[in-house]
Motif scaffolding. Structure first.
Motif, PDB file in Angstrom:
ATOM      1  N   UNK A 126     -26.235 -46.715  35.917  1.00 35.80           N
ATOM      2  CA  UNK A 126     -25.626 -48.041  36.039  1.00 35.80           C
ATOM      3  C   UNK A 126     -24.146 -47.916  36.384  1.00 35.80           C
ATOM      4  N   UNK A 127     -23.463 -47.023  35.689  1.00 37.49           N
ATOM      5  CA  UNK A 127     -22.034 -46.825  35.951  1.00 37.49           C
ATOM      6  C   UNK A 127     -21.790 -46.437  37.396  1.00 37.49           C
ATOM      7  N   UNK A 128     -22.645 -45.534  37.892  1.00 38.31           N
ATOM      8  CA  UNK A 128     -22.468 -45.087  39.279  1.00 38.31           C
ATOM      9  C   UNK A 128     -22.714 -46.241  40.256  1.00 38.31           C
ATOM     10  N   UNK A 129     -23.661 -47.111  39.928  1.00 37.09           N
ATOM     11  CA  UNK A 129     -23.887 -48.289  40.777  1.00 37.09           C
ATOM     12  C   UNK A 129     -22.639 -49.179  40.806  1.00 37.09           C
ATOM     13  N   UNK A 132     -23.354 -56.070  50.772  1.00 38.87           N
ATOM     14  CA  UNK A 132     -23.674 -54.808  50.100  1.00 38.87           C
ATOM     15  C   UNK A 132     -24.855 -54.980  49.131  1.00 38.87           C
ATOM     16  N   UNK A 133     -25.859 -54.122  49.305  1.00 40.51           N
ATOM     17  CA  UNK A 133     -27.011 -54.090  48.402  1.00 40.51           C
ATOM     18  C   UNK A 133     -27.043 -52.679  47.822  1.00 40.51           C
ATOM     19  N   UNK A 134     -27.194 -52.597  46.503  1.00 38.74           N
ATOM     20  CA  UNK A 134     -27.141 -51.286  45.849  1.00 38.74           C
ATOM     21  C   UNK A 134     -28.367 -51.096  44.960  1.00 38.74           C
ATOM     22  N   UNK A 135     -29.064 -49.972  45.122  1.00 44.30           N
ATOM     23  CA  UNK A 135     -30.265 -49.699  44.337  1.00 44.30           C
ATOM     24  C   UNK A 135     -30.124 -48.435  43.503  1.00 44.30           C
ATOM     25  N   UNK A 136     -31.263 -47.954  43.022  1.00 42.57           N
ATOM     26  CA  UNK A 136     -31.328 -46.685  42.282  1.00 42.57           C
ATOM     27  C   UNK A 136     -32.636 -46.001  42.691  1.00 42.57           C
ATOM     28  N   UNK A 137     -32.662 -44.709  42.786  1.00 41.24           N
ATOM     29  CA  UNK A 137     -33.822 -43.831  43.002  1.00 41.24           C
ATOM     30  C   UNK A 137     -33.579 -42.840  44.143  1.00 41.24           C
ATOM     31  N   UNK A 138     -33.052 -43.349  45.296  1.00 36.08           N
ATOM     32  CA  UNK A 138     -32.961 -42.520  46.509  1.00 36.08           C
ATOM     33  C   UNK A 138     -34.348 -42.089  46.963  1.00 36.08           C
ATOM     34  N   UNK A 139     -35.264 -43.046  47.048  1.00 42.06           N
ATOM     35  CA  UNK A 139     -36.595 -42.761  47.597  1.00 42.06           C
ATOM     36  C   UNK A 139     -36.446 -42.549  49.109  1.00 42.06           C
ATOM     37  N   UNK A 140     -37.497 -42.020  49.734  1.00 38.79           N
ATOM     38  CA  UNK A 140     -37.432 -41.758  51.181  1.00 38.79           C
ATOM     39  C   UNK A 140     -37.140 -43.037  51.978  1.00 38.79           C
ATOM     40  N   UNK A 174     -27.191 -46.083  46.891  1.00 33.49           N
ATOM     41  CA  UNK A 174     -28.162 -45.950  45.812  1.00 33.49           C
ATOM     42  C   UNK A 174     -27.671 -44.850  44.875  1.00 33.49           C
ATOM     43  N   UNK A 175     -28.357 -44.706  43.755  1.00 33.48           N
ATOM     44  CA  UNK A 175     -28.041 -43.622  42.834  1.00 33.48           C
ATOM     45  C   UNK A 175     -29.298 -42.779  42.717  1.00 33.48           C
ATOM     46  N   UNK A 176     -29.141 -41.497  42.958  1.00 30.77           N
ATOM     47  CA  UNK A 176     -30.317 -40.633  42.974  1.00 30.77           C
ATOM     48  C   UNK A 176     -30.953 -40.560  41.591  1.00 30.77           C
ATOM     49  N   UNK A 177     -32.277 -40.758  41.570  1.00 32.44           N
ATOM     50  CA  UNK A 177     -33.070 -40.568  40.360  1.00 32.44           C
ATOM     51  C   UNK A 177     -33.826 -39.279  40.675  1.00 32.44           C
ATOM     52  N   UNK A 178     -33.266 -38.159  40.318  1.00 31.19           N
ATOM     53  CA  UNK A 178     -33.687 -36.879  40.890  1.00 31.19           C
ATOM     54  C   UNK A 178     -35.125 -36.483  40.502  1.00 31.19           C
ATOM     55  N   UNK A 179     -36.070 -36.880  41.368  1.00 33.33           N
ATOM     56  CA  UNK A 179     -37.490 -36.627  41.086  1.00 33.33           C
ATOM     57  C   UNK A 179     -37.778 -35.124  41.062  1.00 33.33           C
ATOM     58  N   UNK A 185     -26.574 -38.719  40.898  1.00 35.42           N
ATOM     59  CA  UNK A 185     -25.363 -38.795  41.738  1.00 35.42           C
ATOM     60  C   UNK A 185     -25.498 -39.955  42.731  1.00 35.42           C
ATOM     61  N   UNK A 186     -24.340 -40.519  43.127  1.00 40.60           N
ATOM     62  CA  UNK A 186     -24.387 -41.650  44.057  1.00 40.60           C
ATOM     63  C   UNK A 186     -24.650 -41.184  45.489  1.00 40.60           C
ATOM     64  N   UNK A 187     -25.300 -42.049  46.264  1.00 41.72           N
ATOM     65  CA  UNK A 187     -25.593 -41.718  47.673  1.00 41.72           C
ATOM     66  C   UNK A 187     -25.194 -42.906  48.552  1.00 41.72           C
ATOM     67  N   UNK A 188     -24.378 -42.644  49.564  1.00 36.98           N
ATOM     68  CA  UNK A 188     -24.106 -43.655  50.603  1.00 36.98           C
ATOM     69  C   UNK A 188     -24.176 -42.914  51.939  1.00 36.98           C
TER      70      UNK A 188
END
Ligand code: GAL
Length: 323
Positions: A135-138, A253-261, A275-280, A319-322
């Protein structure tokens, strides 16, 4: 030693099928087969356990009673270890009691049990992420965006009007990502106002529906969309596109979580801001390594298990991803 050599000789003579039969059996019970992130997590578990563990996977389709039956069936089938992604994290208390009663190691993942429930059985573990950190990273991603794009304060009132798309009620990731994303935004010195929040149960289709509805009500007053996961963020983007966003200069700006494909693709195309990576991969690796240790009767320690663990809880960093 002699028995071990005899076993190896036997396995060599009998070939790969027999070798497979000797692998520890892990019963995996997932809450649903229709969840993008869980699908990728299970795919990674499958890949990373090949040749070391024999996994069997069943899906509860969001029904806790069904999952309880599936766990009982796994126990009756004689699995060596249980790995459960609970439908309802509060009901994990029953699963923990069951595992304890049958003296089976239990790895819970993705849906975090209450700490007091986990504490009740010293062979029960949890593998997941810290939703506060995500959440913080978002929130920080959103703050970066508004610092770089002050013009996105569309009505120029010095306050960011946002909408929030929430995952499942009661899910730790939904509750804590929601709380900590907004808290981080204000800690970064931005003033915010929530126009509305909607629950979209992690689903893209519902995310689209809810966002279309919010656009009908609030239109261009919406300056930021925060979603608890990527699928809902991608659904929101579909609704925004249908309303004319992302075609010309009009963006949001739209911000999510997971970093899916699909989310990574949307970032590359410039539709999803971040997004914020949810490292699967790392969560899967932790489940597999933990299962292998527990199957061999070993407790994880700092020497044999390379992931940070406190009170039998493993949090994989995010970690955050843009672009
Ligand atoms: C979250 C993930 C969501 C959904 C949920 C299921 O961690 O971000 O996309 O998969 O778990 O429990």
């Amino acid at each position: 030693m002699k028995r071990w050599l005899t076993l190896c000789l036997l396995l060599t003579l009998l070939g790969p099928a027999a070798a497979r039969a000797e692998l520890p059996r892990v019963g995996i019970c997932a809450y649903s087969s229709r969840d993008t992130f869980i699908g990728s997590l299970l795919g990674q578990i499958r890949e990373r356990s090949q040749g070391t563990l024999d996994f069997q996977i069943v899906y509860a389709q969001n029904d806790q009673n069904r999952q309880n039956d599936q766990v009982l069936q796994m126990i009756a089938d004689g699995v060596d270890i249980l790995a459960v992604n609970p439908v309802d994290r509060v009901s994990a208390v029953y699963l923990i009691a069951l595992a304890r009663q049958h003296n089976l190691p239990l790895i819970l993942f993705n849906r975090e049990p209450l700490r007091e429930d986990l504490a009740a059985y010293d062979n029960a573990y949890y593998v997941g992420i810290d939703p506060r950190q995500q959440g913080e990273l978002q929130g920080k991603l959103a703050a970066d965006y508004f610092r770089a794009h002050p013009e996105q304060d569309l009505n120029g009132d010095g306050i960011i009007q946002y909408v929030l798309l929430r995952g499942e009620p009661g899910h730790q990731d939904a509750e804590l990502r929601s709380l900590f994303s907004v808290r981080a935004l204000t800690q970064e010195g931005l003033r915010v106002q929530k126009l509305a929040e909607e629950t979209a149960y992690w689903e893209k289709g519902l995310g689209q529906e809810r966002m279309a509805m919010l656009l009908n009500v609030y239109g261009h007053r919406v300056e930021l969309v925060i979603a608890n996961n990527d699928d809902m963020a991608l659904g929101a983007i579909d609704a925004l596109k249908a309303a004319g966003y992302f075609a010309g200069a009009q963006t949001i700006p739209v911000i999510g979580v997971d970093a899916t494909a699909p989310a990574m693709e949307a970032i590359a195309q410039g539709a999803l801001y971040g997004t914020v990576e949810n490292d699967a991969a790392q969560q899967a690796q932790a489940v597999v390594e933990l299962a292998a240790l527990l199957a061999a009767g070993n407790a994880p320690t700092a020497d044999n298990f390379p992931f940070p663990m406190t009170d039998r809880v493993v949090y994989i960093p995010s970690r955050p991803v843009t672009q």
